[in-house]
Write a protein that holds these residues in place. Structure first.
Motif, short mmCIF file in Angstrom:
data_model
loop_
_atom_site.label_atom_id
_atom_site.label_comp_id
_atom_site.label_asym_id
_atom_site.label_seq_id
_atom_site.Cartn_x
_atom_site.Cartn_y
_atom_site.Cartn_z
N CYS A 1 -39.75 86.60 13.38
CA CYS A 1 -38.71 87.09 14.29
C CYS A 1 -37.43 87.38 13.52
O CYS A 1 -36.81 88.42 13.68
CB CYS A 1 -38.47 86.06 15.39
SG CYS A 1 -37.25 86.56 16.57
N ARG A 2 -37.05 86.46 12.67
CA ARG A 2 -35.83 86.63 11.89
C ARG A 2 -35.96 87.82 10.95
O ARG A 2 -35.04 88.63 10.83
CB ARG A 2 -35.57 85.34 11.10
CG ARG A 2 -34.31 85.34 10.27
CD ARG A 2 -34.04 83.96 9.71
NE ARG A 2 -33.04 83.95 8.67
CZ ARG A 2 -33.28 84.23 7.39
NH1 ARG A 2 -34.51 84.56 7.01
NH2 ARG A 2 -32.31 84.20 6.51
N SER A 3 -37.11 87.96 10.29
CA SER A 3 -37.31 89.08 9.37
C SER A 3 -37.18 90.41 10.09
O SER A 3 -36.55 91.34 9.58
CB SER A 3 -38.69 89.00 8.72
OG SER A 3 -38.89 87.75 8.13
N VAL A 4 -37.78 90.49 11.27
CA VAL A 4 -37.75 91.76 12.01
C VAL A 4 -36.33 92.09 12.46
O VAL A 4 -35.89 93.25 12.37
CB VAL A 4 -38.72 91.69 13.22
CG1 VAL A 4 -38.47 92.83 14.18
CG2 VAL A 4 -40.15 91.69 12.73
N LEU A 5 -35.60 91.09 12.92
CA LEU A 5 -34.22 91.35 13.35
C LEU A 5 -33.36 91.83 12.19
O LEU A 5 -32.55 92.74 12.33
CB LEU A 5 -33.62 90.09 13.98
CG LEU A 5 -34.17 89.71 15.36
CD1 LEU A 5 -33.67 88.34 15.78
CD2 LEU A 5 -33.78 90.74 16.41
N THR B 1 -41.05 96.48 14.96
CA THR B 1 -39.62 96.34 15.21
C THR B 1 -39.32 95.31 16.29
O THR B 1 -38.17 95.07 16.61
CB THR B 1 -39.00 97.68 15.66
OG1 THR B 1 -39.67 98.11 16.84
CG2 THR B 1 -39.13 98.73 14.58
N GLU B 2 -40.37 94.71 16.88
CA GLU B 2 -40.16 93.81 18.01
C GLU B 2 -41.20 92.70 17.97
O GLU B 2 -42.35 92.95 17.59
CB GLU B 2 -40.29 94.61 19.31
CG GLU B 2 -39.89 93.87 20.56
CD GLU B 2 -39.84 94.80 21.77
OE1 GLU B 2 -39.30 94.40 22.80
OE2 GLU B 2 -40.35 95.93 21.66
N SER C 1 -41.05 87.28 26.66
CA SER C 1 -39.77 87.85 26.28
C SER C 1 -39.87 88.39 24.86
O SER C 1 -40.77 88.03 24.10
CB SER C 1 -38.67 86.80 26.36
OG SER C 1 -38.93 85.74 25.47
N SER C 2 -38.90 89.24 24.51
CA SER C 2 -38.98 89.89 23.21
C SER C 2 -37.68 89.75 22.44
O SER C 2 -36.63 89.38 23.00
CB SER C 2 -39.32 91.37 23.38
OG SER C 2 -38.13 92.13 23.48
N SER C 3 -37.75 90.09 21.16
CA SER C 3 -36.57 90.01 20.30
C SER C 3 -35.61 91.15 20.56
O SER C 3 -34.54 91.21 19.95
CB SER C 3 -37.02 90.05 18.84
OG SER C 3 -37.74 91.23 18.57
N LYS C 4 -35.96 92.08 21.44
CA LYS C 4 -35.04 93.17 21.80
C LYS C 4 -34.41 92.95 23.17
O LYS C 4 -33.81 93.87 23.72
CB LYS C 4 -35.78 94.51 21.77
CG LYS C 4 -36.17 94.92 20.37
CD LYS C 4 -36.36 96.42 20.27
CE LYS C 4 -36.62 96.84 18.85
NZ LYS C 4 -36.38 98.28 18.64
#
Lengths: 237, 447
Positions: free
Chosen positions: A53-57, B222-223, B241-244
């Motif tokens: 998650c951190r890498s993608v952000l 990307t997510e 839920s997602s990172s976006k």
């Protein structure tokens, strides 16, 4: 007639990047953020099991910065040409007028400046600085602007800009070399290219004030392509 | 007890040595069981500690929040993936209780890769006088037995036994961030960064992939999935839920593979707040259905939001947790604090929400009165029955006594994990390696 011509130039530049005077510090902020992000991505790569998650952000942030830098590249190519035709004293006048426009002042300050183009009123700059602050109250990216805006004279502002460039350059180098793992050849190459880019940017800044020719834009694009490649490799890990 | 708008709390804490934090002691998850009688914590060392509410405390107003250690066991050990040459951490990422179906309690615990089902049983009697087996448990020679002897159960000190009943392994390539038990009490889901799997509680070697967002080319990623939960009543619905910053509601009756969501919940971005960190701070770190099943609570870096399942265009409520950090996002990015994953919690009646912040502060928001309060979990407030005072973070301007300025916040002290008792106003707060339990202040008028 003189005034009208100057106004048109101010308008063009303001539309482009919110004023010529703020370009160096915004670019520095952005460059610093990009440097930081690339170091973080490399650290992700070095971890045995990176936090996906951190890498993608972080990767998405890098892409966003690159996208913006690409767009700014077009403006960057045009500006030196227009500056090239203007003598230094006019450039100075343009700088002051741009600030005035950004402050949304009436005609009165303009006429003042016309009387003494090379001088700036002590009472005027704080007002402009305040307006600038209000425009971006919470943006950390613009934190560096306020102190500069409040400097007493243009000369000090310019000195401050160059001093910041030197400090940032030195800081970047230290940061990169202390963190970079030499075993990762591709990223090292790209970072070296970036440092070259940074120096070019500094030289370019100097040259633009002396009406020199701008560097070729193809170099910038190829650098960005390399960055994209590195980012993709790191994300896939 | 009724809904008490008085947000002052009386606290009970389980403290360890504060000056020296062992990494393995850091609490990584906190979870009440369905009755609130038991409270489980997991830590980075792979241990699970279960606290039990003291039986006497239920009727005594001042000590309703009294919990004692009930059982401690090692849930996960460090492992090594020989195929990939990767170490697998023992850190407990999540604990979920199963609804109780007999005298025993059950819970699921998970680290990054493996989910385990544990059974917790009590034993307070032992058989005595059994003459068909010797002391070693072997069957005696029946020819030597000359009489029939019926064993008698003798009381003994209470023993709590925890035994592993199932180990669900090899289901995930990426790190498990969520597990959720279905309301059908037969299945549960596990979610990692890119996939969600559905398991049956009795079958360990097969799971069904119900969500897969892994792109064909990982360079296009990307997510990622950040959290996931089943609906509390409808066994076919779950959310992830997602990172976006988006939420996807999925219906397992609509399709076996839920890559196509039934509903997408997303909030349009406010252009005036746009920055390079907009996406990072919009990443959802936790999602919780309300007990009623009508709402969802989400936490991102700066806010908690309440969403109505019937309105996808925007949340119906947004609460600022620490908006004063908006001007410090660059340094928080540099220090990696911006990637902290704070959890959120509903109270039993869905009228109050709670979440953590920095400096060992936690925040509560009353949805009816719109009042909010900031409280601190600290040793100074840890004496039994001490009343917590509201704290305030000041951003420039006048600073009152006991206020703390933004620049003085301690970003190493963060309240990431919180839990609210399912029926009463008792909360559990994990502060690094300390667990605090607070209860409502009892009004003296009640006597």
């Amino acid at each position: 007639m003189f005034a009208r011509g100057l106004k048109r130039k101010c308008g063009d530049q303001e539309e482009g990047v919110e004023g010529f005077g703020t370009v160096p510090s915004y670019s520095l902020q952005r460059q610093s953020l990009l440097d930081m992000s690339l170091v973080k991505l490399q650290l992700c790569h070095m971890l045995v099991e990176p936090n996906l998650c951190r890498s993608v952000l972080i990767a998405n942030t890098v892409r966003q910065i690159q996208e913006e830098m690409s767009q700014d590249g077009v403006w960057h190519g045009m500006a030196p040409q227009s500056v090239e035709r203007a003598p230094i004293d006019r450039l100075v006048s343009t700088e002051i007028l741009c600030r005035t426009v950004r402050g949304s002042e009436g005609e009165h300050p303009t006429s003042e400046l016309e009387d003494s183009p090379l001088q700036s009123s002590a009472s005027e700059l704080p007002i402009v600085g305040s307006a600038q602050g209000q425009r971006n109250p919470q943006s950390s990216l613009w934190e560096m602007d306020n102190p500069q805006e409040n400097r007493g004279s243009l000369q000090k502002s310019l000195d401050q800009i160059f001093e910041t460039l030197e400090n940032k350059n030195s800081s970047s180098v230290e940061e990169l070399f202390s963190d970079v793992d030499s075993s990762y050849y591709d990223l090292d190459t790209v970072l070296t290219g970036m440092m070259t880019g940074t120096k070019s940017s500094l030289c370019n800044g100097l040259e633009s004030f002396t009406a020199a020719a701008p560097p070729p834009s193809s170099t910038c694009k190829s650098d960005l392509a390399e960055l994209d490649h590195v980012v993709e490799i790191l994300v896939e890990t | 007890m009724g809904e008490d708008t008085d947000t002052r709390k009386i606290n009970h804490s389980f403290l360890r040595d504060h000056s020296y934090v062992t990494e393995a002691d850091v609490i990584s998850t906190v979870e009440f069981n369905h009755t609130g009688e038991l409270l489980a914590t997991g830590d980075k060392g792979g241990r699970v500690v279960i606290f039990q509410r003291e039986p006497e405390s239920k009727n005594a107003p001042h000590s309703q929040g009294e919990y004692d250690v009930y059982s401690t066991f090692q849930s996960h050990e460090p492992e090594f993936d020989y195929l990939k040459s990767l170490e697998i951490e023992e850190k407990i990422n999540k604990i979920k209780w199963l609804p109780q179906q007999n005298a025993a309690h059950s819970l699921l615990s998970t680290n990054d890769k493996t989910i385990k089902l544990w059974k917790i049983t009590e034993r307070d009697k032992r058989p005595e006088g059994y003459n068909l087996k010797d002391e070693e448990g072997k069957l005696k020679d029946l020819s030597t037995v000359t009489s029939l002897q019926v064993p008698v159960l003798k009381p003994m000190d209470l023993m709590v036994e925890v035994s592993p009943r199932r180990i669900f392994a090899n289901g995930h390539t990426y790190h498990i961030n969520s597990i959720s038990v279905n309301s059908d009490c037969e299945t549960y889901m596990s979610a990692d960064d890119l996939r969600i799997n559905l398991w049956h509680l009795a079958i360990t070697d097969r799971s069904f992939n119900i969500v897969d967002i892994k792109p064909a080319n990982m360079e296009d990623l990307t997510e990622v999935i950040t959290a996931s939960e089943f609906h509390p009543h409808h066994c076919n619905l779950f959310v992830y839920s997602s990172s976006k910053g988006s939420l996807r509601l999925c219906d397992m009756r609509a399709a076996a593979l839920c890559d196509k969501h039934s509903k997408l919940f997303e909030e349009p971005e406010d252009p005036s707040n746009r920055s390079f960190f907009s996406e990072i701070i919009s990443s959802v770190s936790d999602v919780k259905f309300s007990h009623s099943g009508r709402y969802m609570l989400t936490r991102d870096y700066l806010t908690v939001k309440v969403w109505d399942l019937n309105m996808e265009a925007r949340p119906i409520e947004t609460y600022q947790v620490h908006d004063y950090l908006r001007s410090k996002l660059c340094s928080l990015y540099e220090s990696d604090c911006i990637f902290d994953k704070f959890e959120c919690a509903w109270n039993g009646s869905d009228s109050v929400i709670m979440t953590g912040a920095y400096n060992n502060f936690f925040r509560m928001f009353d949805r009816n009165t719109k009042r909010d309060v900031t409280l601190e979990a600290s040793r100074e407030s840890s004496k039994p029955r001490a009343v917590l005072k509201p704290r305030r973070v000041c951003v420039g301007g006048k600073r009152r006594r006991d206020d703390i300025s933004v620049d003085s916040l301690d970003f190493t002290k963060k309240i990431l994990h919180t839990a609210w008792h399912p029926a009463e106003n008792i909360i559990a707060i994990a502060a690094t390696n300390n667990l605090y339990i607070f209860q409502d202040k009892v009004n003296s008028d009640m006597h």
